[in-house]
Design an enzyme around this catalytic site. Structure first.
Site, PDB file in Angstrom:
ATOM      1  N   HIS A  55       0.841  -1.133  -0.036  1.00  0.00           N
ATOM      2  CA  HIS A  55      -0.195  -0.159  -0.061  1.00  0.00           C
ATOM      3  C   HIS A  55       0.889   1.365   0.003  1.00  0.00           C
ATOM      4  CE1 HIS A  55      -3.012  -2.805   1.168  1.00  0.00           C
ATOM      5  NE2 HIS A  55      -2.524  -3.150   2.236  1.00  0.00           N
ATOM      6  N   SER A  78       1.610  -0.413  -5.606  1.00  0.00           N
ATOM      7  CA  SER A  78       0.564  -0.528  -4.482  1.00  0.00           C
ATOM      8  C   SER A  78       0.091  -2.304  -4.515  1.00  0.00           C
ATOM      9  CB  SER A  78      -0.420   0.331  -4.120  1.00  0.00           C
ATOM     10  OG  SER A  78      -0.954   0.445  -3.009  1.00  0.00           O
ATOM     11  N   SER A  83      -5.531   1.833  -2.450  1.00  0.00           N
ATOM     12  CA  SER A  83      -4.960   2.018  -1.230  1.00  0.00           C
ATOM     13  C   SER A  83      -3.886   3.194  -1.392  1.00  0.00           C
ATOM     14  CB  SER A  83      -4.377   0.769  -0.584  1.00  0.00           C
ATOM     15  OG  SER A  83      -3.206   0.451  -1.481  1.00  0.00           O
ATOM     16  N   ASP A 133       3.068  -7.401   0.214  1.00  0.00           N
ATOM     17  CA  ASP A 133       2.094  -7.543   1.246  1.00  0.00           C
ATOM     18  C   ASP A 133       0.968  -8.265   0.696  1.00  0.00           C
ATOM     19  OD1 ASP A 133       0.023  -6.909   2.780  1.00  0.00           O
ATOM     20  OD2 ASP A 133       0.485  -4.926   3.203  1.00  0.00           O
ATOM     21  N   GLU A 194       4.220  -9.135   4.505  1.00  0.00           N
ATOM     22  CA  GLU A 194       3.683  -8.213   5.505  1.00  0.00           C
ATOM     23  C   GLU A 194       2.343  -8.981   6.050  1.00  0.00           C
ATOM     24  OE1 GLU A 194       4.524  -5.349   6.694  1.00  0.00           O
ATOM     25  OE2 GLU A 194       2.985  -4.570   7.336  1.00  0.00           O
ATOM     26  N   ASN A 219       4.588 -10.948   9.213  1.00  0.00           N
ATOM     27  CA  ASN A 219       3.328 -10.994  10.152  1.00  0.00           C
ATOM     28  C   ASN A 219       3.431 -11.543  11.411  1.00  0.00           C
ATOM     29  OD1 ASN A 219       0.327 -10.490  10.020  1.00  0.00           O
ATOM     30  ND2 ASN A 219       0.348 -12.635  10.150  1.00  0.00           N
ATOM     31  N   LYS A 224       4.422  -7.284  15.119  1.00  0.00           N
ATOM     32  CA  LYS A 224       3.637  -7.092  13.826  1.00  0.00           C
ATOM     33  C   LYS A 224       2.125  -7.335  14.136  1.00  0.00           C
ATOM     34  CE  LYS A 224       1.716  -6.828   9.873  1.00  0.00           C
ATOM     35  NZ  LYS A 224       0.425  -7.304   9.415  1.00  0.00           N
ATOM     36  N   ASP A 228      -0.026  -4.047  14.780  1.00  0.00           N
ATOM     37  CA  ASP A 228      -0.744  -3.752  13.364  1.00  0.00           C
ATOM     38  C   ASP A 228      -2.176  -4.231  12.970  1.00  0.00           C
ATOM     39  OD1 ASP A 228      -1.585  -4.169  10.596  1.00  0.00           O
ATOM     40  OD2 ASP A 228       0.698  -3.439   9.984  1.00  0.00           O
ATOM     41  N   ASN A 229      -2.191  -5.596  12.969  1.00  0.00           N
ATOM     42  CA  ASN A 229      -3.519  -6.291  12.983  1.00  0.00           C
ATOM     43  C   ASN A 229      -4.430  -5.846  13.977  1.00  0.00           C
ATOM     44  OD1 ASN A 229      -1.269  -7.481  11.692  1.00  0.00           O
ATOM     45  ND2 ASN A 229      -2.200  -9.655  11.436  1.00  0.00           N
ATOM     46  N   CYS A 233      -5.990  -2.028  13.302  1.00  0.00           N
ATOM     47  CA  CYS A 233      -7.577  -2.104  12.885  1.00  0.00           C
ATOM     48  C   CYS A 233      -8.466  -1.642  13.987  1.00  0.00           C
ATOM     49  CB  CYS A 233      -7.779  -3.466  12.575  1.00  0.00           C
ATOM     50  SG  CYS A 233      -6.896  -4.259  11.108  1.00  0.00           S
ATOM     51  N   HIS A 339      -7.420  -9.233   3.656  1.00  0.00           N
ATOM     52  CA  HIS A 339      -6.685  -8.554   2.475  1.00  0.00           C
ATOM     53  C   HIS A 339      -7.303  -8.495   1.073  1.00  0.00           C
ATOM     54  CE1 HIS A 339      -3.067  -7.503   0.932  1.00  0.00           C
ATOM     55  NE2 HIS A 339      -3.092  -8.249  -0.252  1.00  0.00           N
ATOM     56  N   HIS A 392      -3.393   2.278   8.447  1.00  0.00           N
ATOM     57  CA  HIS A 392      -3.250   2.578  10.027  1.00  0.00           C
ATOM     58  C   HIS A 392      -2.500   3.699  10.288  1.00  0.00           C
ATOM     59  CE1 HIS A 392      -4.612  -1.562  10.274  1.00  0.00           C
ATOM     60  NE2 HIS A 392      -3.521  -2.281  10.492  1.00  0.00           N
ATOM     61  N   SER A 400       5.692  -2.408  12.526  1.00  0.00           N
ATOM     62  CA  SER A 400       5.417  -3.407  11.229  1.00  0.00           C
ATOM     63  C   SER A 400       6.735  -3.300  10.437  1.00  0.00           C
ATOM     64  CB  SER A 400       4.423  -3.491  10.355  1.00  0.00           C
ATOM     65  OG  SER A 400       3.127  -3.355  11.326  1.00  0.00           O
ATOM     66  N   GLN A 404      10.096  -5.449   8.859  1.00  0.00           N
ATOM     67  CA  GLN A 404      10.365  -5.585   7.418  1.00  0.00           C
ATOM     68  C   GLN A 404      11.759  -5.236   6.970  1.00  0.00           C
ATOM     69  OE1 GLN A 404       8.999  -6.744   4.864  1.00  0.00           O
ATOM     70  NE2 GLN A 404       6.830  -6.626   5.022  1.00  0.00           N
TER      71      GLN A 404
HETATM   72  P1  NAI Z   1      -6.225 -14.612  11.747  1.00  0.00           P
HETATM   73  O1  NAI Z   1      -5.919 -15.897  11.324  1.00  0.00           O
HETATM   74  O2  NAI Z   1      -5.661 -14.394  13.128  1.00  0.00           O
HETATM   75  O3  NAI Z   1      -7.834 -14.459  12.066  1.00  0.00           O
HETATM   76  C1  NAI Z   1      -8.596 -14.990  11.098  1.00  0.00           C
HETATM   77  C2  NAI Z   1      -9.895 -15.554  11.851  1.00  0.00           C
HETATM   78  O4  NAI Z   1     -11.084 -15.791  10.941  1.00  0.00           O
HETATM   79  C3  NAI Z   1      -9.585 -16.820  12.336  1.00  0.00           C
HETATM   80  O5  NAI Z   1      -9.732 -17.038  13.822  1.00  0.00           O
HETATM   81  C4  NAI Z   1     -10.476 -17.939  11.799  1.00  0.00           C
HETATM   82  O6  NAI Z   1     -10.725 -18.911  12.595  1.00  0.00           O
HETATM   83  C5  NAI Z   1     -11.603 -17.015  11.239  1.00  0.00           C
HETATM   84  N1  NAI Z   1     -12.508 -17.542  10.189  1.00  0.00           N
HETATM   85  C6  NAI Z   1     -12.007 -18.183   9.043  1.00  0.00           C
HETATM   86  N2  NAI Z   1     -12.994 -18.562   8.274  1.00  0.00           N
HETATM   87  C7  NAI Z   1     -14.151 -17.990   8.778  1.00  0.00           C
HETATM   88  C8  NAI Z   1     -15.428 -18.005   8.540  1.00  0.00           C
HETATM   89  N3  NAI Z   1     -16.036 -18.738   7.437  1.00  0.00           N
HETATM   90  N4  NAI Z   1     -16.357 -17.261   9.373  1.00  0.00           N
HETATM   91  C9  NAI Z   1     -15.831 -16.948  10.373  1.00  0.00           C
HETATM   92  N5  NAI Z   1     -14.686 -16.965  10.774  1.00  0.00           N
HETATM   93  C10 NAI Z   1     -13.705 -17.417  10.099  1.00  0.00           C
HETATM   94  O7  NAI Z   1      -5.828 -13.485  10.814  1.00  0.00           O
HETATM   95  P2  NAI Z   1      -5.690 -11.707  10.900  1.00  0.00           P
HETATM   96  O8  NAI Z   1      -4.165 -11.498  11.243  1.00  0.00           O
HETATM   97  O9  NAI Z   1      -6.779 -11.432  11.930  1.00  0.00           O
HETATM   98  O10 NAI Z   1      -5.969 -11.370   9.429  1.00  0.00           O
HETATM   99  C11 NAI Z   1      -7.171 -11.389   8.853  1.00  0.00           C
HETATM  100  C12 NAI Z   1      -7.028 -10.594   7.325  1.00  0.00           C
HETATM  101  O11 NAI Z   1      -6.847  -9.413   7.721  1.00  0.00           O
HETATM  102  C13 NAI Z   1      -6.141 -11.447   6.648  1.00  0.00           C
HETATM  103  O12 NAI Z   1      -6.695 -11.448   5.193  1.00  0.00           O
HETATM  104  C14 NAI Z   1      -4.977 -10.473   6.803  1.00  0.00           C
HETATM  105  O13 NAI Z   1      -4.026 -10.416   5.848  1.00  0.00           O
HETATM  106  C15 NAI Z   1      -5.837  -8.950   6.816  1.00  0.00           C
HETATM  107  N6  NAI Z   1      -5.148  -8.047   7.579  1.00  0.00           N
HETATM  108  C16 NAI Z   1      -5.520  -6.834   7.095  1.00  0.00           C
HETATM  109  C17 NAI Z   1      -5.044  -5.697   7.721  1.00  0.00           C
HETATM  110  C18 NAI Z   1      -5.723  -4.182   7.349  1.00  0.00           C
HETATM  111  O14 NAI Z   1      -5.034  -3.317   7.597  1.00  0.00           O
HETATM  112  N7  NAI Z   1      -6.631  -4.315   6.681  1.00  0.00           N
HETATM  113  C19 NAI Z   1      -3.990  -5.569   8.697  1.00  0.00           C
HETATM  114  C20 NAI Z   1      -3.603  -7.016   8.980  1.00  0.00           C
HETATM  115  C21 NAI Z   1      -4.320  -8.062   8.599  1.00  0.00           C
END
Ligand code: NAI
Length: 469
Positions: A55, A78, A83, A133, A194, A219, A224, A228-229, A233, A339, A392, A400, A404
């Site tokens: 991003h 990006s 983003s 990322d 990332e 990650n 991180k 960050d997560n 968020c 993501h 963020h 984070s 990196q």
């Molecule tokens: P995580 O693996 O810690 O959490 C995801 C959760 O979703 C898990 O607990 C899993 O059991 C649950 N899950 C999976 N399928 C499901 C379903 N069908 N119904 C309900 N729950 C379900 O992953 P994390 O770190 O929380 O990341 C989640 C997403 O966010 C990823 O795609 C990651 O890349 C992205 N992300 C986005 C950020 C942003 O700034 N927008 C920052 C960091 C991560």
């Protein structure tokens, strides 16, 4: 692809604004500033080329500034079509810190062109290192190598619009140089990834024996994903929803899908505004955590009728589907903070006859179903915090991005076989340490007797690798 093209950004007249915002973020990014202080004269990345697919925000501009200060020759795209902060992209170009190919509101075709441009140096060859990322730069290289080994793969058909664009790019590059990606892959020393979703892809490639170069899983540095997560968020979800809709969150029912690190931050944020928060989960441990935090844990089938705002945070596929949308309240808001854009089945709205879309403003669409009921979709189902707001805050991104840069330094120094690695805990603790003073945190110091008693060195690491924080 014209590798001699220097940059492609939206508006160079925004550069001054971008540079001023970069300057403002310095105090909030002590980890990155400490790395510039420590390595700026030694320039350990000198002679190395770095491609970034991440991003293109003000915070990322500071990461690029750091990589440049450490000697790297940087090209950037990006990792999401919405983003880019155009002033950040312009500032980087004007300051000569990197060649940037990114603007807010790219098409998918633009997006993959930008990714290829970031991977292609003027002499037609590629980078030594990748900062990724979500894994799209890594994916393009791997798919490129695959089709060069078996050109018949280029004539594959696919319903996936995104993958169609990847194939179209590879068809173009195969015509120009049928060995382009094989040569690019051969040069790459490694990638640092990332996010959760990108890391997931890397482990799958490693498991299938397909990984072509070593990878750092950034990650899963504690500094991180547990910051960050979670805390990132916790702030940027609300920012995205509010900039997009101006909705009052207090008193509403918000359903958060997924209670991992991101979901935990989202739920806490929405509760902090006074919403009643529902959670859906598949993992009994995370479901139990949510319940014990006092959230109601339910299913989509039940929750979809009750919530005013839906947030997907699972990293999974088609979590909000047509059957749920049909049952939702009129003018329910649906957004995704995971993501990729496939957590919400946008195809249902796009392909159902009689569904119509009115764009309220960029990244805010009101879809009306044949029943006459409407749904508000933010950022077309892509990351709401980066599509509808600015991602963020700097402080958490400094954590984070310090990880990196440490990963890039390690890959620059060491030759590893293709495998997925994490940074050692002592560096994770160091990243945290660099961020304490800004918050006025003072640490206790262990005495030798105390250190011996709990069996850790006085200077850390303080926890075993299996500790979960
Ligand atoms: P995580 O693996 O810690 O959490 C995801 C959760 O979703 C898990 O607990 C899993 O059991 C649950 N899950 C999976 N399928 C499901 C379903 N069908 N119904 C309900 N729950 C379900 O992953 P994390 O770190 O929380 O990341 C989640 C997403 O966010 C990823 O795609 C990651 O890349 C992205 N992300 C986005 C950020 C942003 O700034 N927008 C920052 C960091 C991560």
């Amino acid at each position: 692809i014209d590798p001699k093209l220097d940059h492609k950004v939206a508006d160079m007249s925004l550069a001054d604004w971008g540079s001023k915002e970069m300057q403002l973020s310095e105090r909030e990014m002590p980890g990155l500033m400490a790395l510039i202080d420590k390595y700026g004269s030694e320039k350990p990345l000198k002679g190395l080329r770095v491609t970034g697919s991440l991003h293109m925000t003000i915070q990322t501009a500071m990461l690029i500034k750091t990589l440049h200060a450490l000697g790297a020759d940087v090209r950037w795209a990006s990792c999401n079509i919405f983003s880019t902060q155009d002033h950040a992209a312009a500032a980087i170009v004007e300051q000569g810190l990197a060649k940037v190919f990114a603007w807010k509101g790219e098409t998918l075709e633009d997006y993959w062109w930008c990714t290829e441009m970031a991977l292609t140096w003027p002499d037609g060859t590629g980078p030594d290192l990748i900062v990724d990322d979500g894994g799209d730069a890594t994916l393009l290289v791997h798919e490129g190598v695959k089709v060069e080994k078996d050109p018949s793969l280029l004539s594959r058909t696919t319903d996936n619009k995104e993958f169609r664009c990847v194939l179209d790019r590879l068809i173009v590059s195969a015509k120009a140089d049928p060995q382009k990606w094989t040569k690019i892959a051969a040069r790459i020393r490694g990638v640092s990834e990332e996010t959760t979703t990108g890391v997931h892809r890397l482990y799958q490639m490693a498991k299938n024996g397909e990984l072509l170069f070593p990878a750092f899983n950034v990650n899963d540095s504690v500094t991180k994903s547990k910051f960050d997560n979670l805390y990132g968020c916790r702030e940027s979800l609300a920012d995205g929803i509010k900039r997009a809709t101006d909705i009052m969150v207090a008193g509403k029912v918000v359903l958060v899908c997924g209670y991992g690190d991101v979901g935990k931050g989202c739920a806490q944020s929405m509760r902090g505004f006074g919403a009643r928060v529902l959670i859906t989960e598949v993992d009994p441990i995370c479901a139990l955590q949510a319940a014990m935090e006092g959230y109601e844990v339910t299913t989509m089938a039940k929750g979809c009728q009750e919530a005013d705002i839906f947030v997907t945070a699972t990293g999974n596929y088609h979590v909000v589907r047509g059957e749920h949308m049909l049952a939702m309240k009129d003018e329910a808001i649906i957004c995704n903070i995971g993501h990729f854009d496939n957590e919400i089945d946008m195809g249902f709205l796009e392909d159902t006859p009689g569904c119509t879309k009115v764009t309220v403003k960029p990244q805010v669409d009101k879809w009306t179903l044949p029943s006459g009921k409407s749904l508000i979709i933010l950022a077309e189902g892509r990351l709401v915090n980066l599509g509808c707001a600015t991602g963020h805050p700097s402080f958490v991104m400094s954590n984070s991005f310090t990880n990196q840069v440490l990963a890039q330094l390690d890959l620059a120094k060491n030759d590893y076989p293709p495998q997925v690695m994490t940074l050692p805990k002592i560096l994770d603790e160091e990243v945290a340490r660099l961020h304490l003073a800004r918050l006025g945190v003072e640490l206790e110091t262990l005495s030798t007797e105390q250190a011996d008693y709990i069996g850790v060195p006085v200077t850390g690491p303080y926890k075993p690798d299996h500790y979960r924080y």
